[in-house]
Scaffold this motif. Sequence first.
Motif, PDB file in Angstrom:
ATOM      1  N   UNK A 191      11.289   0.008 -51.691  1.00  0.00           N
ATOM      2  CA  UNK A 191      11.658  -0.640 -50.427  1.00  0.00           C
ATOM      3  C   UNK A 191      13.160  -0.612 -50.220  1.00  0.00           C
ATOM      4  N   UNK A 192      13.919  -0.907 -51.280  1.00  0.00           N
ATOM      5  CA  UNK A 192      15.390  -0.870 -51.166  1.00  0.00           C
ATOM      6  C   UNK A 192      15.855   0.539 -50.810  1.00  0.00           C
ATOM      7  N   UNK A 193      15.279   1.543 -51.483  1.00  0.00           N
ATOM      8  CA  UNK A 193      15.661   2.933 -51.195  1.00  0.00           C
ATOM      9  C   UNK A 193      15.313   3.295 -49.761  1.00  0.00           C
ATOM     10  N   UNK A 194      14.081   2.936 -49.338  1.00  0.00           N
ATOM     11  CA  UNK A 194      13.665   3.276 -47.981  1.00  0.00           C
ATOM     12  C   UNK A 194      14.468   2.506 -46.936  1.00  0.00           C
ATOM     13  N   UNK A 195      14.810   1.251 -47.240  1.00  0.00           N
ATOM     14  CA  UNK A 195      15.647   0.495 -46.302  1.00  0.00           C
ATOM     15  C   UNK A 195      17.023   1.131 -46.173  1.00  0.00           C
ATOM     16  N   UNK A 196      17.563   1.605 -47.291  1.00  0.00           N
ATOM     17  CA  UNK A 196      18.850   2.300 -47.243  1.00  0.00           C
ATOM     18  C   UNK A 196      18.737   3.573 -46.408  1.00  0.00           C
ATOM     19  N   UNK A 197      17.653   4.319 -46.655  1.00  0.00           N
ATOM     20  CA  UNK A 197      17.434   5.533 -45.859  1.00  0.00           C
ATOM     21  C   UNK A 197      17.189   5.189 -44.397  1.00  0.00           C
ATOM     22  N   UNK A 198      16.475   4.068 -44.153  1.00  0.00           N
ATOM     23  CA  UNK A 198      16.221   3.644 -42.774  1.00  0.00           C
ATOM     24  C   UNK A 198      17.524   3.277 -42.073  1.00  0.00           C
ATOM     25  N   UNK A 199      18.399   2.541 -42.805  1.00  0.00           N
ATOM     26  CA  UNK A 199      19.699   2.180 -42.219  1.00  0.00           C
ATOM     27  C   UNK A 199      20.522   3.427 -41.918  1.00  0.00           C
ATOM     28  N   UNK A 223       7.879   2.162 -38.777  1.00  0.00           N
ATOM     29  CA  UNK A 223       6.436   2.237 -38.995  1.00  0.00           C
ATOM     30  C   UNK A 223       6.074   3.250 -40.057  1.00  0.00           C
ATOM     31  N   UNK A 224       6.759   4.387 -40.005  1.00  0.00           N
ATOM     32  CA  UNK A 224       6.509   5.425 -41.021  1.00  0.00           C
ATOM     33  C   UNK A 224       6.903   4.920 -42.407  1.00  0.00           C
ATOM     34  N   UNK A 225       8.082   4.285 -42.526  1.00  0.00           N
ATOM     35  CA  UNK A 225       8.539   3.760 -43.815  1.00  0.00           C
ATOM     36  C   UNK A 225       7.579   2.684 -44.334  1.00  0.00           C
ATOM     37  N   UNK A 226       7.105   1.809 -43.443  1.00  0.00           N
ATOM     38  CA  UNK A 226       6.170   0.770 -43.866  1.00  0.00           C
ATOM     39  C   UNK A 226       4.878   1.393 -44.381  1.00  0.00           C
ATOM     40  N   UNK A 227       4.408   2.415 -43.678  1.00  0.00           N
ATOM     41  CA  UNK A 227       3.202   3.109 -44.126  1.00  0.00           C
ATOM     42  C   UNK A 227       3.440   3.776 -45.480  1.00  0.00           C
TER      43      UNK A 227
END
Length: 411
Positions: A18-26, A222-226
């Motif tokens: 989640x931290x990695x994806x949140x960083x990528x999302x940001x 949505x994609x990251x959450x999935x």
Amino acid sequence: MNPLRNLGLLSKVILIVTVILLSLFALATYLSYRQQKAFIIGEAKEKARIIASEAIQTREYISDELDSGGVRLSAERYGLIPVVASNRIGQRVAKDVGYRIRQVSNRYRNPMNAPDAFEAAELKTFKDQPGQPERFAITELDGERVFRYLQPFRAEESCLECHGDPAQAPAFLKELFPEQADQAYNYRVGEVIGAASVTIPMDQLSRQVVANVRNVGLYTGGIFLALVTCLGLLTRLAVTGPLGRLGGAIGEIVRTGRFERKISRRSGDEIGILIDGFNEMIDHLREKTEHLEESEKRFRTLTETARDGIVSFLSNGQIILFNRQAERMFGYSKREILGVPVTRLVDEECGSLRGGGVENYLRENAGSLLRKVHRLPARRRDGTTFSLEVSLSVAESDGHLFYTAILREQS
């Protein structure tokens, strides 16, 4: 204390992912914002270019039509003057699209066409650099951030009727703009007369950028959450689930001491190999345990049925084995005597053993004690004494010495 230590493996995996994806999302949101901003600015520039070109084309078209039709301008036809008509059309368009459109010139006749500081600077650029097709920038106007665009227009032959030799100008223009007080005469063909100026409020563009980034963010989020959900389920199915079953099996072995539970293998990956290794270890430990239990059973049978007393003790004298015949000899039960110093079984007459301590006595006399049988005065639980014939042996286990004494009562 690190709070992550108390989390389960699945929680740790999900948290890290989640931290990695949140960083990528940001990062993706930031890049999307920059991309959308550049796209919107480019789109605004293109719209402004079209609007400015239309304004210039409208001016030139009206000028050409008046010239080719032989229409003479007059005070009654003031609205047909190309710059006037173009400005009025631009104002109507601006009202519909929310932009500001006007024509400006450093040599204006109508004060409404007077340039502001930004427009004046860009008009000077057009004059000093004739090859410049357009100028644009994001700046402030009356305290508001705006996107500004200017496209120059140049004098054509048809323009010189009103802006060329003042002697050839229509009479009504001479009356309205006398030569001595007017600065818009004496242009030459190809000279920059002015520019079409388009102003777009940045709040419109910003709202569009935010809306686009929000839509992209919702889609990406949505994609990251999935992805997090799918990865969590996959991790639970492929990693934490099998490891949990493995941990449960180990816990059951620890509680029961029985090596019977095996784990079914569901995959051929590293977890499957680990489970195979665990099952093989269970088989090996069960076999070893059975052999050990059988050996211990034979040993207990041997010691408990022996006609001689058998006492085993550590080098410090602590008793660790006391068979049934020894119980009958000394009157102590196993519960009473195990862990007690072996000197309790020796009579006070044996001062060398009781006085100097078992460990020192064994260290000094171990050689002679192990080679032959000795007689030793002993004391029972009730205090009576008797003579023992002692045969001593020594063994080592895990780096520690322990002694076993075979005792036979002497009459």
